[in-house]
Motif scaffolding. Sequence first.
Motif, PDB file in Angstrom:
ATOM      1  N   ARG A 176       0.843  -1.208   0.000  1.00  0.00           N
ATOM      2  CA  ARG A 176       0.000   0.000   0.000  1.00  0.00           C
ATOM      3  C   ARG A 176       0.875   1.254   0.000  1.00  0.00           C
ATOM      4  O   ARG A 176       0.671   2.174  -0.784  1.00  0.00           O
ATOM      5  N   THR A 177       1.851   1.292   0.904  1.00  0.00           N
ATOM      6  CA  THR A 177       2.762   2.439   0.958  1.00  0.00           C
ATOM      7  C   THR A 177       3.493   2.620  -0.360  1.00  0.00           C
ATOM      8  O   THR A 177       3.584   3.728  -0.903  1.00  0.00           O
ATOM      9  N   ILE A 178       4.009   1.525  -0.884  1.00  0.00           N
ATOM     10  CA  ILE A 178       4.807   1.570  -2.117  1.00  0.00           C
ATOM     11  C   ILE A 178       3.961   2.071  -3.287  1.00  0.00           C
ATOM     12  O   ILE A 178       4.344   2.995  -4.013  1.00  0.00           O
ATOM     13  N   ALA A 179       2.804   1.452  -3.482  1.00  0.00           N
ATOM     14  CA  ALA A 179       1.977   1.765  -4.654  1.00  0.00           C
ATOM     15  C   ALA A 179       1.430   3.188  -4.593  1.00  0.00           C
ATOM     16  O   ALA A 179       1.482   3.928  -5.594  1.00  0.00           O
ATOM     17  N   PHE A 180       0.901   3.596  -3.447  1.00  0.00           N
ATOM     18  CA  PHE A 180       0.345   4.944  -3.328  1.00  0.00           C
ATOM     19  C   PHE A 180       1.421   6.003  -3.566  1.00  0.00           C
ATOM     20  O   PHE A 180       1.191   7.012  -4.226  1.00  0.00           O
ATOM     21  N   THR A 181       2.602   5.778  -3.018  1.00  0.00           N
ATOM     22  CA  THR A 181       3.667   6.769  -3.134  1.00  0.00           C
ATOM     23  C   THR A 181       4.157   6.891  -4.563  1.00  0.00           C
ATOM     24  O   THR A 181       4.395   7.999  -5.055  1.00  0.00           O
ATOM     25  N   ILE A 182       4.329   5.767  -5.250  1.00  0.00           N
ATOM     26  CA  ILE A 182       4.768   5.816  -6.649  1.00  0.00           C
ATOM     27  C   ILE A 182       3.702   6.498  -7.509  1.00  0.00           C
ATOM     28  O   ILE A 182       4.020   7.321  -8.373  1.00  0.00           O
ATOM     29  N   ALA A 183       2.433   6.168  -7.273  1.00  0.00           N
ATOM     30  CA  ALA A 183       1.353   6.804  -8.029  1.00  0.00           C
ATOM     31  C   ALA A 183       1.315   8.306  -7.774  1.00  0.00           C
ATOM     32  O   ALA A 183       0.898   9.088  -8.630  1.00  0.00           O
ATOM     33  N   ASP A 184       1.782   8.714  -6.596  1.00  0.00           N
ATOM     34  CA  ASP A 184       1.793  10.132  -6.231  1.00  0.00           C
ATOM     35  C   ASP A 184       3.016  10.851  -6.767  1.00  0.00           C
ATOM     36  O   ASP A 184       3.185  12.042  -6.545  1.00  0.00           O
ATOM     37  N   GLY A 185       3.920  10.101  -7.441  1.00  0.00           N
ATOM     38  CA  GLY A 185       5.046  10.751  -8.104  1.00  0.00           C
ATOM     39  C   GLY A 185       6.410  10.482  -7.523  1.00  0.00           C
ATOM     40  O   GLY A 185       7.415  10.881  -8.109  1.00  0.00           O
ATOM     41  N   GLN A 186       6.492   9.820  -6.354  1.00  0.00           N
ATOM     42  CA  GLN A 186       7.800   9.563  -5.755  1.00  0.00           C
ATOM     43  C   GLN A 186       8.317   8.189  -6.167  1.00  0.00           C
ATOM     44  O   GLN A 186       7.731   7.176  -5.824  1.00  0.00           O
ATOM     45  N   LEU A 187       9.420   8.168  -6.896  1.00  0.00           N
ATOM     46  CA  LEU A 187       9.991   6.913  -7.379  1.00  0.00           C
ATOM     47  C   LEU A 187      11.076   6.417  -6.437  1.00  0.00           C
ATOM     48  O   LEU A 187      11.736   7.207  -5.758  1.00  0.00           O
ATOM     49  N   PRO A 188      11.282   5.100  -6.385  1.00  0.00           N
ATOM     50  CA  PRO A 188      12.380   4.560  -5.571  1.00  0.00           C
ATOM     51  C   PRO A 188      13.724   5.078  -6.075  1.00  0.00           C
ATOM     52  O   PRO A 188      13.943   5.191  -7.281  1.00  0.00           O
ATOM     53  N   SER A 189      14.616   5.394  -5.134  1.00  0.00           N
ATOM     54  CA  SER A 189      15.948   5.877  -5.511  1.00  0.00           C
ATOM     55  C   SER A 189      16.882   5.644  -4.336  1.00  0.00           C
ATOM     56  O   SER A 189      16.516   5.005  -3.351  1.00  0.00           O
ATOM     57  N   ASN A 190      18.068   6.204  -4.420  1.00  0.00           N
ATOM     58  CA  ASN A 190      19.050   6.041  -3.347  1.00  0.00           C
ATOM     59  C   ASN A 190      19.161   7.270  -2.460  1.00  0.00           C
ATOM     60  O   ASN A 190      20.069   7.345  -1.624  1.00  0.00           O
ATOM     61  N   VAL A 191      18.269   8.247  -2.625  1.00  0.00           N
ATOM     62  CA  VAL A 191      18.357   9.468  -1.837  1.00  0.00           C
ATOM     63  C   VAL A 191      16.982   9.869  -1.307  1.00  0.00           C
ATOM     64  O   VAL A 191      15.954   9.583  -1.907  1.00  0.00           O
ATOM     65  N   LYS A 192      16.999  10.478  -0.154  1.00  0.00           N
ATOM     66  CA  LYS A 192      15.841  11.125   0.462  1.00  0.00           C
ATOM     67  C   LYS A 192      14.606  10.209   0.461  1.00  0.00           C
ATOM     68  O   LYS A 192      14.684   9.052   0.808  1.00  0.00           O
ATOM     69  N   ALA A 193      13.451  10.764   0.076  1.00  0.00           N
ATOM     70  CA  ALA A 193      12.207   9.989   0.161  1.00  0.00           C
ATOM     71  C   ALA A 193      12.244   8.745  -0.725  1.00  0.00           C
ATOM     72  O   ALA A 193      11.676   7.710  -0.376  1.00  0.00           O
ATOM     73  N   GLY A 194      12.928   8.855  -1.863  1.00  0.00           N
ATOM     74  CA  GLY A 194      13.035   7.695  -2.750  1.00  0.00           C
ATOM     75  C   GLY A 194      13.743   6.527  -2.102  1.00  0.00           C
ATOM     76  O   GLY A 194      13.437   5.360  -2.374  1.00  0.00           O
ATOM     77  N   TYR A 195      14.702   6.830  -1.213  1.00  0.00           N
ATOM     78  CA  TYR A 195      15.433   5.765  -0.521  1.00  0.00           C
ATOM     79  C   TYR A 195      14.521   5.068   0.487  1.00  0.00           C
ATOM     80  O   TYR A 195      14.612   3.848   0.673  1.00  0.00           O
ATOM     81  N   VAL A 196      13.644   5.834   1.130  1.00  0.00           N
ATOM     82  CA  VAL A 196      12.695   5.236   2.075  1.00  0.00           C
ATOM     83  C   VAL A 196      11.797   4.240   1.350  1.00  0.00           C
ATOM     84  O   VAL A 196      11.571   3.119   1.830  1.00  0.00           O
ATOM     85  N   ILE A 197      11.287   4.646   0.185  1.00  0.00           N
ATOM     86  CA  ILE A 197      10.418   3.759  -0.588  1.00  0.00           C
ATOM     87  C   ILE A 197      11.175   2.515  -1.024  1.00  0.00           C
ATOM     88  O   ILE A 197      10.659   1.388  -0.965  1.00  0.00           O
ATOM     89  N   ARG A 198      12.418   2.688  -1.473  1.00  0.00           N
ATOM     90  CA  ARG A 198      13.215   1.526  -1.894  1.00  0.00           C
ATOM     91  C   ARG A 198      13.441   0.573  -0.732  1.00  0.00           C
ATOM     92  O   ARG A 198      13.366  -0.658  -0.897  1.00  0.00           O
TER      93      ARG A 198
END
Length: 762
Positions: A176-198
Amino acid sequence: FEGDKADGTGPDTETQNLWRQYTTDDRILPGNKKDNFWEMGDTGPCGPCTEIHIDLRSDEERAATPGRELVNADHPQVVEVWNNVFMEFQRLADKSLIKLPEQSVDTGMGFERLMMAVSGVKSNYDTDVFQPLIQFIAKEVGVEYHGTAPAKVTDQPTTENEKTDIAIRVIADHIRTIAFTIADGQLPSNVKAGYVIRRILRRAVRYAFSSLNQKQPFLYKLVPVLAEQMRNIFPELKAQTAFVQRVIEEEEIAFLKTLETGLRRLDALEETARANGGVIDGKTAFELSDTFGFPLDLTALIAREKGLTVDEEGFQKELAQQKNRSRNAQETEQSDWVTVADSDEQPAFVGYDLDEAPAHILRYRKTTAKGKTEYQLVLDQTAFYAESGGQVGDTGYLESPLSKVRVIDTKKENDLIVHTVLDLPQDLTASFLTIPDAARRTQIRQNHSATHLLQAALREVLGSHVQQKGSLVNEKLLRFDFSHFTKVTDAQLREIEQLVNARIRQQIPLDERRNVPIAEAKTLGAMALFGEKYGEFVRVITFDRDYSVELCGGLHVPNTGTIGYLKITGESAVGAGVRRIEAVTGVGAEAYVDQQLDLLNQVRETLGNPQHLLTSIEKQNEEIISLRKQIEQFEQQNINQQKDQLVGKVKELNGVNFLAAQVHAGSADALKTLAFNLRQAVPNLVLVLGAEVDGKPQLAVMLADEIAQAGKLNATTLVRELAKEIQGGGGGQPFFATAGGKNVAGLAAAIAKAESAVTAAL
């Protein structure tokens, strides 16, 4: 009720009496003194806090143990459902408390926990919120969900049912966290919020991998189930189901490869660990986690399967050291705000209409990071634009009759425009003029407006599925990230560039509308930009109502002709389903074209100014390929000659065929090929080869399979020992390992040392 006392002694008498007055249900419990004071970070709002818990145990269990004793005791059926924070104080940098000018109550209830309470079930996961996902997961992986859990939240699973049930719950929660966040524009990455999602995504993959035996991408299959369940509440996910699935699947594929790498690494470390008393040392476990992304819990699990253990204490020490290094590198100290002048008005940005504006300082504070001191100022009004929506903040000067202070950055903080300066003005109460850097701002305007034209062109050429996923606009370039599943072809890039430049030449005037109701803006077809937060009223930027209409708070050119020219400089992949275009405009575009023409002229001159440049380059390439083939043939002849000579030098040593020699090799690959050729030619072989490659020493150790399997000799262990003579190190597999070093003169010593080292091991 007023809540718990602020001195940490627990609920006061009045609060306890009020509890008894307002509820007669002994399942409803107040908080206890463990969590009675809430604060936001080191400084910020804070105050007394009280909680409401619900006891979901049976009547018999509640009769045996009062629920009050289990509040905040990690009991899975005595949970907090409501929290009230009485914000009364401001904690200053020196930790002292002062009363807030406006006190308030922050209240909130957990939706899933409320569902659990009113549904009469024992867990959030037994509610309708989670059950569709849970049942889908169980069916897909071929297990039954039993709803079991350890006695306490902190306990480890003790049965196979508990293990699989926990994994299913983790995955259902995390998707749920992963899908909602990606749909909201935040992609997984190695920095900041993207790192949290990853990290969240990888944690779910780990549970699927280790507890549910899912060795192939799996999480992405849950997205349609979740999208259908939430279609009326979060339609953005339903609209982007395919995109979100693609992003998650690509992340899963990448991490599963990481897990495979970690498994191979663990296999290679097994012999070393057994020699270390059956323990994988903490430094190695941390390296697996930090460098290869292989989690500690999975390392420990696989180690147990191999009859090994992990030095978790050593791992934690390494982790603590890394955190300290990171903390020291990022630590920032901020003083409290110092008030210079009081104002009842909200500080205003007037830079849309004015390139310079008068201002007074309202407050300032001192910040220190990495030994560097800066000051931050808040003004009553300013012409400086604060970083937002991908556009960088303005720089410039704050000028008064007595001083001129350089503004090095402008950002937003809690709706305040904060100006960063290196020194404070001499007179803080003086009247100032805010003067942004005009030339820099002009280039930023050009790049920002060009970004809008570029997005419209992308949608026209590639399709309406194109959505912005990130952007950067500064004085040097524009960078635009957007949803698209394949590489943009050269022909498409050329068409996109031509469309934008056609719009630039049309000199389309800017149509700016402020304070437009958000609903009206949407009816105009305005597109929202990634990273922006929109209120009830918005600003609409239009360049031709049939071409580009967007919600935007940034700075723009008065007409598109001011942009001059746009040149796309690069197209690349950012992540799964996301592409990136970089471009320059105006003088930046002119400079880029000049650089490319200069480079082309240099190539022509280097090739002797041929009449047909491309034909000349192709001919050069053909000659290079032919010469490389000849070199490879010469190298192979050299290897064969050396192999025949070396076979005759093999000698018997303690029951094995042994050879140690310094050879000639043009590359590390040639040395490796020679080693494998000798292994095929000589049975039961222990081989040590040394060579100078490009001025540096190289060693290779090769063992016959039966020798490596016997365990007395290990190629990795042997090559590391010999590498000490060349001031280097290396590694590899039990049967083949290589090493490099700094000391070419040590090659002879390494070769000479090989025989005694092998004799000692055998």
